[in-house]
Design a protein around this motif. Sequence first.
Motif, PDB file in Angstrom:
ATOM      1  N   GLU A  73       8.614   1.704  -9.245  1.00  6.70           N
ATOM      2  CA  GLU A  73       7.480   2.611  -9.475  1.00  6.70           C
ATOM      3  C   GLU A  73       7.399   2.995 -10.954  1.00  6.70           C
ATOM      4  OE1 GLU A  73       6.949   5.120  -5.335  1.00  6.70           O
ATOM      5  OE2 GLU A  73       8.545   5.706  -6.718  1.00  6.70           O
ATOM      6  N   LEU A  85      -0.455   0.693  -7.681  1.00  5.78           N
ATOM      7  CA  LEU A  85       0.408   1.704  -7.062  1.00  5.78           C
ATOM      8  C   LEU A  85      -0.383   2.537  -6.052  1.00  5.78           C
ATOM      9  CD1 LEU A  85       2.472   2.912 -10.127  1.00  5.78           C
ATOM     10  CD2 LEU A  85       3.419   1.972  -8.028  1.00  5.78           C
ATOM     11  N   TYR A  89       0.482   2.913  -2.151  1.00  2.00           N
ATOM     12  CA  TYR A  89       0.697   4.252  -1.595  1.00  2.00           C
ATOM     13  C   TYR A  89      -0.270   4.510  -0.448  1.00  2.00           C
ATOM     14  CZ  TYR A  89       3.325   5.515  -5.845  1.00  2.00           C
ATOM     15  OH  TYR A  89       4.229   5.582  -6.868  1.00  2.00           O
ATOM     16  N   PHE A 128       6.214  -3.595  -4.815  1.00  2.00           N
ATOM     17  CA  PHE A 128       6.419  -3.215  -6.204  1.00  2.00           C
ATOM     18  C   PHE A 128       7.153  -4.290  -6.985  1.00  2.00           C
ATOM     19  CE2 PHE A 128       6.495   1.516  -4.787  1.00  2.00           C
ATOM     20  CZ  PHE A 128       5.118   1.500  -4.653  1.00  2.00           C
TER      21      PHE A 128
END
Length: 142
Positions: A73, A85, A89, A128
């Motif tokens: 992250e 991101l 999420y 990620f």
Amino acid sequence: DVAEWKAASEKFVFRLEKVGLAVGALIASVVGSIVAFAPGIVTKDAGVQAAAKPLALILAAGVSLTAPVAVSEGALIARKELMFLAGVYFVSTALLPPVLRRIRSGGGPVSQVWICFALFQLFRSSCFLGRILATRGKKDAE
């Protein structure tokens, strides 16, 4: 030189990922060992201790990915990959409550909740790290 700086930056990110994996494994082994072999540190209730012991490995699996997720992250934030991101999420957070509700409505054991947490972390870690690997050597997002 910008190219040298970018190369050093990428090397540093992968070093941090290795450190994150090591830290995650260390924390997971400590947490898992406490739950499995010394649950009295957490609670004196014998019923809770007995119920927690079978969860030690599942709990450790989920915890082991927490540090690598945090490292990834941070690297993606530094690379300004904010839309990516936000998408991960959104998807991971949107999927979690329905899965947990299904476990609850089906009367599933607590172990299913911890498996869900481990899979949640695995999904995020894969997304990620996958993004970091896929964009390696490319220009930062604007």
